[in-house]
Design a protein around this motif. Structure first.
Motif, PDB file in Angstrom:
ATOM      1  N   VAL A  76      52.201  89.338  26.044  1.00  0.00           N
ATOM      2  CA  VAL A  76      52.292  89.211  24.644  1.00  0.00           C
ATOM      3  C   VAL A  76      53.982  89.463  24.483  1.00  0.00           C
ATOM      4  O   VAL A  76      54.258  89.755  23.345  1.00  0.00           O
ATOM      5  N   LYS A  77      54.825  89.439  25.747  1.00  0.00           N
ATOM      6  CA  LYS A  77      56.170  89.494  25.558  1.00  0.00           C
ATOM      7  C   LYS A  77      56.664  90.780  25.036  1.00  0.00           C
ATOM      8  O   LYS A  77      57.613  90.990  24.253  1.00  0.00           O
ATOM      9  N   LEU A  78      56.030  91.824  25.334  1.00  0.00           N
ATOM     10  CA  LEU A  78      56.355  93.418  25.233  1.00  0.00           C
ATOM     11  C   LEU A  78      56.829  93.855  26.882  1.00  0.00           C
ATOM     12  O   LEU A  78      56.739  95.176  26.861  1.00  0.00           O
ATOM     13  N   ALA A  79      57.330  93.187  27.523  1.00  0.00           N
ATOM     14  CA  ALA A  79      57.601  93.572  28.848  1.00  0.00           C
ATOM     15  C   ALA A  79      59.239  93.254  28.958  1.00  0.00           C
ATOM     16  O   ALA A  79      59.870  92.964  28.128  1.00  0.00           O
ATOM     17  N   GLY A  80      59.578  93.494  30.255  1.00  0.00           N
ATOM     18  CA  GLY A  80      61.081  93.540  30.482  1.00  0.00           C
ATOM     19  C   GLY A  80      61.267  91.793  30.656  1.00  0.00           C
ATOM     20  O   GLY A  80      60.656  91.096  30.791  1.00  0.00           O
ATOM     21  N   GLU A  81      62.830  91.749  30.831  1.00  0.00           N
ATOM     22  CA  GLU A  81      63.127  90.441  30.913  1.00  0.00           C
ATOM     23  C   GLU A  81      63.393  90.058  32.648  1.00  0.00           C
ATOM     24  O   GLU A  81      63.762  88.984  33.103  1.00  0.00           O
ATOM     25  N   ASN A  82      63.318  91.200  33.182  1.00  0.00           N
ATOM     26  CA  ASN A  82      63.588  90.852  34.772  1.00  0.00           C
ATOM     27  C   ASN A  82      62.873  92.155  35.387  1.00  0.00           C
ATOM     28  O   ASN A  82      62.493  92.979  34.597  1.00  0.00           O
ATOM     29  N   GLU A  83      62.773  92.072  36.941  1.00  0.00           N
ATOM     30  CA  GLU A  83      61.819  93.135  37.507  1.00  0.00           C
ATOM     31  C   GLU A  83      62.674  94.669  37.231  1.00  0.00           C
ATOM     32  O   GLU A  83      61.697  95.556  37.295  1.00  0.00           O
ATOM     33  N   TRP A  84      63.861  94.721  37.346  1.00  0.00           N
ATOM     34  CA  TRP A  84      64.255  96.019  37.098  1.00  0.00           C
ATOM     35  C   TRP A  84      63.773  96.520  35.518  1.00  0.00           C
ATOM     36  O   TRP A  84      63.644  97.688  35.569  1.00  0.00           O
ATOM     37  N   GLU A  85      63.939  95.685  34.533  1.00  0.00           N
ATOM     38  CA  GLU A  85      63.530  96.195  33.257  1.00  0.00           C
ATOM     39  C   GLU A  85      62.019  96.490  33.161  1.00  0.00           C
ATOM     40  O   GLU A  85      61.495  97.516  32.710  1.00  0.00           O
ATOM     41  N   ASN A  86      61.273  95.811  34.153  1.00  0.00           N
ATOM     42  CA  ASN A  86      59.774  96.108  34.051  1.00  0.00           C
ATOM     43  C   ASN A  86      59.571  97.293  35.067  1.00  0.00           C
ATOM     44  O   ASN A  86      58.721  98.301  34.553  1.00  0.00           O
ATOM     45  N   ILE A 137      64.853 110.391  25.953  1.00  0.00           N
ATOM     46  CA  ILE A 137      65.013 109.237  26.655  1.00  0.00           C
ATOM     47  C   ILE A 137      64.945 108.280  25.373  1.00  0.00           C
ATOM     48  O   ILE A 137      65.466 107.091  25.250  1.00  0.00           O
ATOM     49  N   VAL A 138      63.958 108.560  24.214  1.00  0.00           N
ATOM     50  CA  VAL A 138      63.737 107.529  23.140  1.00  0.00           C
ATOM     51  C   VAL A 138      64.967 107.606  22.440  1.00  0.00           C
ATOM     52  O   VAL A 138      65.260 106.615  21.762  1.00  0.00           O
ATOM     53  N   LYS A 139      65.522 108.734  22.258  1.00  0.00           N
ATOM     54  CA  LYS A 139      67.078 108.577  21.433  1.00  0.00           C
ATOM     55  C   LYS A 139      68.059 107.758  22.083  1.00  0.00           C
ATOM     56  O   LYS A 139      68.660 106.945  21.426  1.00  0.00           O
ATOM     57  N   LYS A 140      68.017 108.042  23.524  1.00  0.00           N
ATOM     58  CA  LYS A 140      69.123 107.116  23.951  1.00  0.00           C
ATOM     59  C   LYS A 140      68.726 105.591  24.157  1.00  0.00           C
ATOM     60  O   LYS A 140      69.557 104.859  24.158  1.00  0.00           O
ATOM     61  N   ASN A 141      67.288 105.220  23.919  1.00  0.00           N
ATOM     62  CA  ASN A 141      66.830 103.874  23.952  1.00  0.00           C
ATOM     63  C   ASN A 141      66.607 103.282  22.327  1.00  0.00           C
ATOM     64  O   ASN A 141      65.773 102.459  22.117  1.00  0.00           O
ATOM     65  N   LYS A 142      67.405 103.946  21.325  1.00  0.00           N
ATOM     66  CA  LYS A 142      67.444 103.549  19.936  1.00  0.00           C
ATOM     67  C   LYS A 142      66.258 103.476  19.684  1.00  0.00           C
ATOM     68  O   LYS A 142      65.653 102.525  18.634  1.00  0.00           O
ATOM     69  N   GLY A 143      65.194 104.497  19.690  1.00  0.00           N
ATOM     70  CA  GLY A 143      64.103 104.643  19.121  1.00  0.00           C
ATOM     71  C   GLY A 143      62.571 104.332  19.714  1.00  0.00           C
ATOM     72  O   GLY A 143      61.802 104.124  19.294  1.00  0.00           O
ATOM     73  N   TYR A 144      63.046 103.891  21.004  1.00  0.00           N
ATOM     74  CA  TYR A 144      61.969 103.130  22.042  1.00  0.00           C
ATOM     75  C   TYR A 144      61.944 103.800  23.287  1.00  0.00           C
ATOM     76  O   TYR A 144      62.886 104.533  23.652  1.00  0.00           O
ATOM     77  N   PHE A 145      60.958 103.615  24.121  1.00  0.00           N
ATOM     78  CA  PHE A 145      60.797 104.288  25.442  1.00  0.00           C
ATOM     79  C   PHE A 145      61.599 103.879  26.435  1.00  0.00           C
ATOM     80  O   PHE A 145      61.923 104.208  27.506  1.00  0.00           O
ATOM     81  N   ALA A 146      61.992 102.379  26.389  1.00  0.00           N
ATOM     82  CA  ALA A 146      62.540 101.760  27.338  1.00  0.00           C
ATOM     83  C   ALA A 146      63.476 100.561  26.687  1.00  0.00           C
ATOM     84  O   ALA A 146      62.854  99.913  25.740  1.00  0.00           O
ATOM     85  N   LEU A 147      64.415 100.097  27.561  1.00  0.00           N
ATOM     86  CA  LEU A 147      64.948  98.735  26.992  1.00  0.00           C
ATOM     87  C   LEU A 147      65.850  98.900  25.715  1.00  0.00           C
ATOM     88  O   LEU A 147      66.294  97.491  25.263  1.00  0.00           O
ATOM     89  N   GLY A 148      65.802  99.712  24.958  1.00  0.00           N
ATOM     90  CA  GLY A 148      66.317  99.789  23.694  1.00  0.00           C
ATOM     91  C   GLY A 148      65.609  98.832  22.674  1.00  0.00           C
ATOM     92  O   GLY A 148      65.980  98.394  21.567  1.00  0.00           O
ATOM     93  N   ARG A 149      64.301  98.507  22.973  1.00  0.00           N
ATOM     94  CA  ARG A 149      63.469  97.705  22.017  1.00  0.00           C
ATOM     95  C   ARG A 149      62.076  97.976  22.255  1.00  0.00           C
ATOM     96  O   ARG A 149      61.560  98.658  23.358  1.00  0.00           O
ATOM     97  N   LEU A 150      61.153  97.491  21.475  1.00  0.00           N
ATOM     98  CA  LEU A 150      59.814  97.586  21.575  1.00  0.00           C
ATOM     99  C   LEU A 150      59.257  97.000  22.754  1.00  0.00           C
ATOM    100  O   LEU A 150      59.615  95.867  23.366  1.00  0.00           O
ATOM    101  N   THR A 151      58.452  97.758  23.614  1.00  0.00           N
ATOM    102  CA  THR A 151      57.897  97.302  24.736  1.00  0.00           C
ATOM    103  C   THR A 151      56.429  97.836  24.823  1.00  0.00           C
ATOM    104  O   THR A 151      56.028  98.777  23.756  1.00  0.00           O
ATOM    105  N   TRP A 152      55.753  97.667  25.816  1.00  0.00           N
ATOM    106  CA  TRP A 152      54.360  98.160  26.038  1.00  0.00           C
ATOM    107  C   TRP A 152      54.255  99.553  26.096  1.00  0.00           C
ATOM    108  O   TRP A 152      53.150 100.142  25.958  1.00  0.00           O
ATOM    109  N   ALA A 153      55.180 100.147  26.573  1.00  0.00           N
ATOM    110  CA  ALA A 153      55.467 101.590  26.741  1.00  0.00           C
ATOM    111  C   ALA A 153      55.283 102.295  25.640  1.00  0.00           C
ATOM    112  O   ALA A 153      54.436 103.411  25.497  1.00  0.00           O
TER     113      ALA A 153
END
Lengths: 204, 204
Positions: A76-86, A137-153
């Motif tokens: 559903v496209k809530l993952a990373g764009e490369n393997e490091w992001e995942n 971590i969430v503060k650093k990621n602009k309100g999300y757990f990873a990648l600075g955007r909404l993900t399945w985390a």
């Protein structure tokens, strides 16, 4: 056409709710099978490892709720764009899971006095260790757990974190506004908001 | 050129050995940093969650050994060819990890008499439940844990399963030839065979 996915779990949110959220978010139809506890013993041996949830698709069956959530997160496209992001997503999910595993002794304890002791220990040793670090971590990621955007985390946290309050009887995230906002943001997504309104009402 | 990856762990195989195997298999250079236990306390607070292993790459740091193994498994082409195949790998790895988590009480127990009781319970409740089911999975998958071919799930098992013998003092896989052969096949891969010959000699 019948749904291509069949999710089997008990009639609770529990370990299946992240999966249900991801199906709803992605508008993927699924059969939401909810086994009553009294019907579980005869079914247990027919599952791969005697545990639920399990997911059936194209004649195959798999277990493991986090593995299923990862699969759907990518779909559903809530993952990373490369393997490091995942990897960044996976690492924070496994850390949340480590924290959650430390709550299981409380769920299992029936003696109220002993339960209180365990709750105090979890607040002191587990929550006060993990939550400030996760909040940062969430503060650093602009309100999300990873990648600075909404993900399945974020979906995982939104569905798992109510257990913190359930085991302690307190508003555990009260002093962690960034963590609290992750849950609120996920629950406010239109598809999720609608699901919360219509889903079966259960205690946990 | 300096290696692009830095892996930090203790001077044991433990949770880092799957990762080391995957680096070696993929011929990816990495810095294999091994912290002595007496040097760990002052370093602990500089890690994301106070635990090792951690992996550093391009100025970023992540923890969680299984998440790192998944990342490398995909990088060295020991993963699935689509997301369902990856789910099959992930599910069996998480099941192996569930089984392993039931051994941790034995590691922690210092009293020899109590340890013996725990070992018998693990043999009866854990190994006798999981191992026949895992043996059947490997048999069905032509000698591998998933997809009928070598994947990083086999690497995980090869590096984690020696702990079964270590905690019990027995050859736990003796009656599971398919499981045993997975470990042997992974350890016989040229890059792994060579690594086993040259790696630091440690107890576990």
């Amino acid at each position: 056409m019948a749904p291509q996915y069949k999710l089997t779990y008990f009639d609770i949110r529990g370990l299946a709710e992240t999966i249900r959220y991801l199906f709803k978010y992605g508008e993927i139809e699924f059969e939401d099978v909810r086994i009553k506890h009294e019907n579980w013993p005869p079914l247990k041996d027919s599952t791969p490892f005697g545990v639920l949830p399990i997911l059936e698709h194209n004649g195959k069956v798999v277990g493991q709720s986090i593995a299923i959530a990862r699969y759907l997160g990518r779909k559903v496209k809530l993952a990373g764009e490369n393997e490091w992001e995942n990897l960044e997503i996976d690492a924070v999910v496994d850390t949340l899971n480590d924290m959650k595993s430390k709550l299981s002794a409380i769920f299992a304890e029936k003696d109220e006095a002993k339960k209180k002791v365990l709750i105090e220990a979890v607040k002191k040793d587990t929550f006060s260790f993990y939550l400030p670090r996760l909040e940062a971590i969430v503060k650093k990621n602009k309100g999300y757990f990873a990648l600075g955007r909404l993900t399945w985390a974020d979906f995982y946290f939104a569905t798992v974190s109510p257990a913190y309050d359930l085991v302690t009887g307190e508003d555990i995230l009260a002093s962690y506004p960034n963590l609290k906002s992750v849950r609120e943001k996920v629950n406010a997504l239109p598809a999720i908001k609608k699901w919360i309104e219509v889903r079966p009402k259960t205690d946990f």
